[in-house]
Design a protein around this motif. Sequence first.
Motif, PDB file in Angstrom:
ATOM      1  N   ALA A 701       0.797  -1.185   0.024  1.00  0.00           N
ATOM      2  CA  ALA A 701      -0.017  -0.085   0.126  1.00  0.00           C
ATOM      3  C   ALA A 701       0.815   1.018  -0.079  1.00  0.00           C
ATOM      4  CB  ALA A 701      -0.867   0.061   1.179  1.00  0.00           C
ATOM      5  N   THR A 702       1.852   1.221   0.793  1.00  0.00           N
ATOM      6  CA  THR A 702       2.953   2.387   0.923  1.00  0.00           C
ATOM      7  C   THR A 702       3.560   2.656  -0.494  1.00  0.00           C
ATOM      8  OG1 THR A 702       3.037   2.020   3.196  1.00  0.00           O
ATOM      9  CG2 THR A 702       4.801   3.399   1.955  1.00  0.00           C
ATOM     10  N   LEU A 703       3.965   1.195  -1.200  1.00  0.00           N
ATOM     11  CA  LEU A 703       4.765   1.440  -2.293  1.00  0.00           C
ATOM     12  C   LEU A 703       3.976   1.771  -3.577  1.00  0.00           C
ATOM     13  CD1 LEU A 703       7.735   0.648  -3.325  1.00  0.00           C
ATOM     14  CD2 LEU A 703       6.935  -1.527  -3.720  1.00  0.00           C
ATOM     15  N   THR A 704       2.536   1.192  -3.533  1.00  0.00           N
ATOM     16  CA  THR A 704       1.889   1.838  -4.616  1.00  0.00           C
ATOM     17  C   THR A 704       1.485   3.431  -4.519  1.00  0.00           C
ATOM     18  OG1 THR A 704      -0.312   1.077  -3.649  1.00  0.00           O
ATOM     19  CG2 THR A 704       0.743  -0.541  -4.911  1.00  0.00           C
ATOM     20  N   GLU A 705       1.229   4.039  -3.353  1.00  0.00           N
ATOM     21  CA  GLU A 705       1.112   5.391  -3.117  1.00  0.00           C
ATOM     22  C   GLU A 705       2.408   6.137  -3.769  1.00  0.00           C
ATOM     23  OE1 GLU A 705       0.158   8.538   0.274  1.00  0.00           O
ATOM     24  OE2 GLU A 705       0.464   6.389   0.901  1.00  0.00           O
ATOM     25  N   LYS A 706       3.373   5.514  -3.416  1.00  0.00           N
ATOM     26  CA  LYS A 706       4.889   6.076  -4.067  1.00  0.00           C
ATOM     27  C   LYS A 706       4.894   6.060  -5.561  1.00  0.00           C
ATOM     28  CE  LYS A 706       9.700   5.108  -4.056  1.00  0.00           C
ATOM     29  NZ  LYS A 706      11.000   4.349  -3.641  1.00  0.00           N
ATOM     30  N   TRP A 707       4.304   4.848  -6.104  1.00  0.00           N
ATOM     31  CA  TRP A 707       4.112   4.789  -7.309  1.00  0.00           C
ATOM     32  C   TRP A 707       3.296   5.823  -8.220  1.00  0.00           C
ATOM     33  CZ3 TRP A 707       4.013  -1.070  -7.169  1.00  0.00           C
ATOM     34  CH2 TRP A 707       5.224  -1.866  -6.906  1.00  0.00           C
ATOM     35  N   SER A 708       2.092   6.071  -7.366  1.00  0.00           N
ATOM     36  CA  SER A 708       1.034   6.846  -7.917  1.00  0.00           C
ATOM     37  C   SER A 708       1.655   8.183  -8.046  1.00  0.00           C
ATOM     38  CB  SER A 708      -0.253   6.920  -7.055  1.00  0.00           C
ATOM     39  OG  SER A 708       0.082   7.471  -5.794  1.00  0.00           O
ATOM     40  N   HIS A 709       2.591   8.765  -7.239  1.00  0.00           N
ATOM     41  CA  HIS A 709       2.983   9.935  -7.158  1.00  0.00           C
ATOM     42  C   HIS A 709       3.973  10.101  -8.535  1.00  0.00           C
ATOM     43  CE1 HIS A 709       2.790  10.504  -2.619  1.00  0.00           C
ATOM     44  NE2 HIS A 709       1.632  10.551  -3.311  1.00  0.00           N
ATOM     45  N   ARG A 710       4.582   8.888  -9.109  1.00  0.00           N
ATOM     46  CA  ARG A 710       5.314   8.993 -10.361  1.00  0.00           C
ATOM     47  C   ARG A 710       4.401   8.612 -11.577  1.00  0.00           C
ATOM     48  NH1 ARG A 710       9.524   4.847  -8.033  1.00  0.00           N
ATOM     49  NH2 ARG A 710       9.685   3.828  -9.891  1.00  0.00           N
ATOM     50  N   GLY A 711       3.091   8.752 -11.272  1.00  0.00           N
ATOM     51  CA  GLY A 711       2.135   8.632 -12.525  1.00  0.00           C
ATOM     52  C   GLY A 711       1.845   7.224 -12.856  1.00  0.00           C
ATOM     53  N   HIS A 712       2.225   6.065 -11.797  1.00  0.00           N
ATOM     54  CA  HIS A 712       1.621   4.847 -12.480  1.00  0.00           C
ATOM     55  C   HIS A 712       0.444   4.370 -11.745  1.00  0.00           C
ATOM     56  CE1 HIS A 712       5.899   5.204 -13.837  1.00  0.00           C
ATOM     57  NE2 HIS A 712       6.517   4.685 -12.808  1.00  0.00           N
TER      58      HIS A 712
END
Length: 822
Positions: A701-712
């Motif tokens: 969950a933490t990692l996908t939030e980080k990815w979302s900030h990169r547009g993924h």
Amino acid sequence: MPGLETIPRTRRRGLFAKYVTSLVGLVVFVLAVNGALEIWFSYRQTRTALIDAMAEKAEASARRIAQAMTELERQISWTTRASVQTLEQRRTDYTQLMQQVPAISQLALIDGQGREALRLTRSTGPGGGEEFWRDPQVARAAETGVSIGQTRFRNGRPFIVVAVAHAGRDPAITVAEIDLRFLSELVGDAQAGKVGIAYVIDPAGRLLASSRDSDTLGDDIASRRQVAALLRDPPQALASGQDGDGNAMLVASRPVAKLGWFVLFEQPRSQAFASIGEVLLRIAGLIALGLIVAIIASMLLARRMLVPIDALRAGASRLGGGDFGQRIEVRTGDELEELSDQFNSMAGQLRETYAGLESKVEERTRDLERSINELKALEEVGRAIASSLDLDAVLPTVAARALEITRADAVLIFSYDPLQRRFDLAEAKGIDPPTDGGVAYASIDADGSVLGDAAQSGQPIAVPDLSAAPDHPLKALALAAGFASVLVVPLLDQHGALGALVVLRRSAGDFADNLIGLMRTFAHQSELAMRNARLFREVDHKGRELASAHDTVQLQAAQLREQTDQLKDWNRSLEERVEKQLGEIERIRRLERFLAPQVAQLIASSDGHDALLDSHRREVTVVFCDLRGFTAFTEASEPEEAMNVLREYHAALGELIFRYEGTLDRFAGDGVMILFNAPIPFADHTRRAVKMAVEMRDALATLTEKWSHRGHSLGFGIGIAVGYATIGQVGFEHRLEYAAIGSVTNLASRLCAEAAPGQIIVSQRAYAMVEDWAEAQPIEPLTLKGFSRPIPAVEILRWRETSDAAADTHETRPAASAGRAS
């Protein structure tokens, strides 16, 4: 002046040319960039405005054509009313309709048996006896109510057949042939007074109407690029195209509802962008004007800078020749004037430097002579220490040279007796005991004296004025002997105090730092002499002891050689065992990079664990997890970014897999499969798997939030199943893998595929084994591929393990470890 050369007047490239070229180039570059941007924006704005205007006209024309055809259908439907009973009444209605609607060229009545019962043709029309209503599209009017046939052309005029079924119980159909020449009037009105053309095409790419009189209706223009793009399925968006002669055109199009026609508006690009040429001429004029202004301004600026630079160059040449009284006069009010001031200041400093150079040279010469004398004294002391181990021969030399170098009035060297805790006088220079009271210095107690304080601190102690210093034994003795200041330097080694070096002066005053440093050097020499003498005495004593112990050493030497041989044998055996174990450890580490650690250790071991890798049947817990949206992500992203995401994803999962001692079956892109209870058995394998999955979901969950900030946009789903599977090695001789085969792996994979992002779905059996620790909610039975009936499943919400349950989990770990050890 030495070190300076006259600056040459020649220059590789004149500053005048550099400044002119640079400024002119900068101005031309800025104007060119501005012109290019203006042309680009003008082009974009003009193109967008033209296409939008033509699109609006195409939309309006398509709407008018659709309304016109709808109105024709409505008027034809009026003649199909149920109240008409005879053919004469129908003829009257048809005649009235043809008078009201000039676009209708023929009307016919088809009775319920499919025969023509009535036909009315406009006398001015082309006429024709063909039974056009036999078109299959017309025949479907009985089913759909209204049917429109395909476009037909006669004598260069387009026609279309519209069939309308009668309402009520009347099975007849009214068929109307419509002359489509009115379409040219509609598009011509929209294009009136504008440059360009407007036309309408049917689904086959034939010309139905055109605002240009020279166009021939019915021509097939499907080969034109813009028409071919519209006729594709699905049609492509248009912005450009070509006319019949291959000239570039701007194009806008809109479809006509229900008919499959397209309305196109076109304008030649050469006419559309004629205004861009005016922009080009204006920009060229601006560049020419800017070039002239830049040349004039750069010439003035360069000339203004070259005059002071020449003055600076001439002044520097005079400074190089040694004329330090010459002043450089530059009045520009900028950095050049500041530079000339710096040149003038430097000339003044150089003149002052030359004036004081002789006195500095004399001072440096005196310092050098003093340093040479000090080095000679140190050299003499060093030779004395090297040539004799007798303190009575060395210490007088040290004291005499110290007295000479320091220009003091007396130098005393004391030795220290640690048993009596006192300093005993070993050598004295400058004091005559019989007449000067020097015998009082023969012994000084360490406690409460400045000698003891220096030995304890390990640093020299200087007393510039003894009369103002606190009372201590040395103070009273020195004052009584006529001395006013004293410097005490301790003599130390790694074992403690050896003595002290004392410098006495009859005048008060501070001791210079270099003098203190020099006395520390003499103190080191004295320490060395004392250590050598002490070592000599100790060696002499040890020599006598060794002579008496020589026979005992010879006896023990034989025993030592025998023990040494045994020790060599033991060391050789130990080295072989250590080398073998290190090789085994390195082999296991290499295997663990490619296999699960448990499997790697079993393969690398040679103590009977290989049997666990043979094929056998066992209950296992299988965990499948993967990323949602990863395929779309890899198609839209660069390969390097996809690899970075996979590395972060595998690192996050790998840490939890190793912590819970799961067997990593494989990494397949974003898909991961983990086994529990194979090859190493665990009593709590299902509980380990579910708890690991909950922590994986939280970590991702933490990692996908980080990815979302990169547009993924990526999600994470997990499926877990428990069941029996065949476990063992699969593959061939040169490539083996440890794998589990059975329906339980398929079930876990299908449950993972059903899981939404952030969801953990487990089989009902798996939930039954962890329901005391996990909070869950049931979901509808799942219809999964490969399973004949719906599969009951449960969604895990969170882990609520208590302290007792945690203790149980820890209690199972020794059992698991014991299973591994077995």
